[in-house]
Design an enzyme around this catalytic site. Structure first.
Site, mmCIF file in Angstrom:
data_model
loop_
_atom_site.group_PDB
_atom_site.id
_atom_site.type_symbol
_atom_site.label_atom_id
_atom_site.label_comp_id
_atom_site.label_asym_id
_atom_site.label_seq_id
_atom_site.Cartn_x
_atom_site.Cartn_y
_atom_site.Cartn_z
ATOM 1 C CB SER A 1 4.752 -0.452 10.381
ATOM 2 O OG SER A 1 3.423 -0.110 10.032
ATOM 3 C CD GLN B 1 -6.114 -3.622 2.850
ATOM 4 O OE1 GLN B 1 -6.045 -4.140 1.728
ATOM 5 N NE2 GLN B 1 -5.122 -3.661 3.720
ATOM 6 C CG MET C 1 -2.001 -1.101 1.113
ATOM 7 S SD MET C 1 -3.522 -0.768 2.032
ATOM 8 C CE MET C 1 -2.895 -0.678 3.705
ATOM 9 C CD GLN D 1 -1.950 -8.723 4.391
ATOM 10 O OE1 GLN D 1 -2.642 -7.723 4.456
ATOM 11 N NE2 GLN D 1 -0.678 -8.681 4.023
ATOM 12 C CG HIS E 1 7.150 -2.137 1.890
ATOM 13 N ND1 HIS E 1 7.044 -1.005 2.648
ATOM 14 C CD2 HIS E 1 5.957 -2.773 1.993
ATOM 15 C CE1 HIS E 1 5.838 -0.943 3.182
ATOM 16 N NE2 HIS E 1 5.155 -2.009 2.796
#
Length: 284
Positions: free
Chosen positions: A185, A61, A30, A153, A37
């Site tokens: 995060s 979501q 996202m 997830q 990432h």
């Protein structure tokens, strides 16, 4: 690096790659990218001929409209980072491209989306299942990569792949952490300097709980240790659970791990100010 905002040109590009016999790795994100990432991109680049990173803040979501609105969006910075780590294509569609009409399909993952994150964020995993299904259908990757930090997830997506027979391999990449242990995060960008220091309580609590459980203490004892650490830092604990990492059954004691289908995993969530953070750690 190719950048696509629309589905049709992306599919044309990927079809040409696949006709040439090339494998495709997918890293769904996202955005607001960080070193965690990038570790997924590197893992994909090492194992595939072509790596695609999707950047899409998926509205279906989010069960909190404010959270959706405040989610960091740093597309220009993200694309610069991706160019440096062997990413071959970026898919960054607008919401209207992914959802031309209001989505009506809903997923029910049974027990997997009723505990922990599912209990506190109803409908969240249905939205995750929908957007991931779309990405898998559009890109049709050979492999898809997800971070361990969002373990629930990953468990949900693994079941999605099994039940819908998606022809791909899933890979979970270990959580990337800052030097003080805080799990990387995108939401960390919303923490002010004081909150950023306080947020280390998540990692410290997991370490304390792991030590207690390995010493024979009960899950209730471990939860009390975690709660005390959160109270000391004036941080709001939402949950701390010990679960089977595959089926996410909640464990009341470590002995129950003898009949696990996966490793036992500790999962935690809470709020630092208005910012909700999660983390996890395998017990063994």
């Amino acid at each position: 690096m190719e950048i696509f905002k629309q589905i049709a040109p992306l599919k044309a590009f990927l079809n040409a790659q696949k006709r040439a016999g090339k494998s495709v790795g997918l890293v769904p994100t996202m955005g607001a990218l960080h070193a965690g990432h990038l570790s997924l991109i590197k893992a994909s680049a090492a194992q595939n001929d072509v790596t695609v990173c999707s950047i899409f803040v998926n509205p279906t979501q989010f069960n909190n409209p404010s959270d959706l609105q405040k989610y960091p969006r740093t597309l220009d910075k993200d694309t610069l980072l991706l160019e440096k780590v062997e990413c071959d294509a970026v898919f960054c569609p607008e919401a209207s491209e992914m959802y031309p009409e209001k989505a009506i399909i809903r997923f029910d993952f049974g027990h997997l989306d009723k505990v922990m994150e599912g209990a506190f964020r109803p409908g969240h995993f249905s939205g995750v299942g929908l957007v991931v299904s779309k990405l898998f259908n559009i890109i049709q990757p050979t492999q898809a990569y997800f971070g361990q930090k969002d373990w629930q997830q990953f468990a949900v997506i693994r079941r999605l792949v099994e039940e819908l027979n998606f022809d791909l391999e899933l890979t979970s990449v270990p959580t990337s952490r800052e030097e003080d242990g805080l799990a990387m995060s995108s939401r960390n960008l919303r923490l002010n300097p004081e909150q950023r220091q306080v947020a280390t309580v998540f990692y410290e609590s997991l370490l304390g709980a792991k030590q207690a459980l390995q010493q024979g203490k009960t899950v209730q004892d471990a939860r009390a240790i975690v709660q005390a650490k959160f109270d000391e830092r004036q941080v709001s604990l939402e949950y701390f659970e010990l679960a089977d990492s595959k089926n996410l059954n909640i464990l009341e004691n470590v002995k129950a791990s003898d009949s696990l289908s996966g490793q036992p995993i500790m999962c935690i969530a809470g709020f630092v100010g208005e910012v909700r953070l999660i983390d996890n750690m395998f017990l063994q």
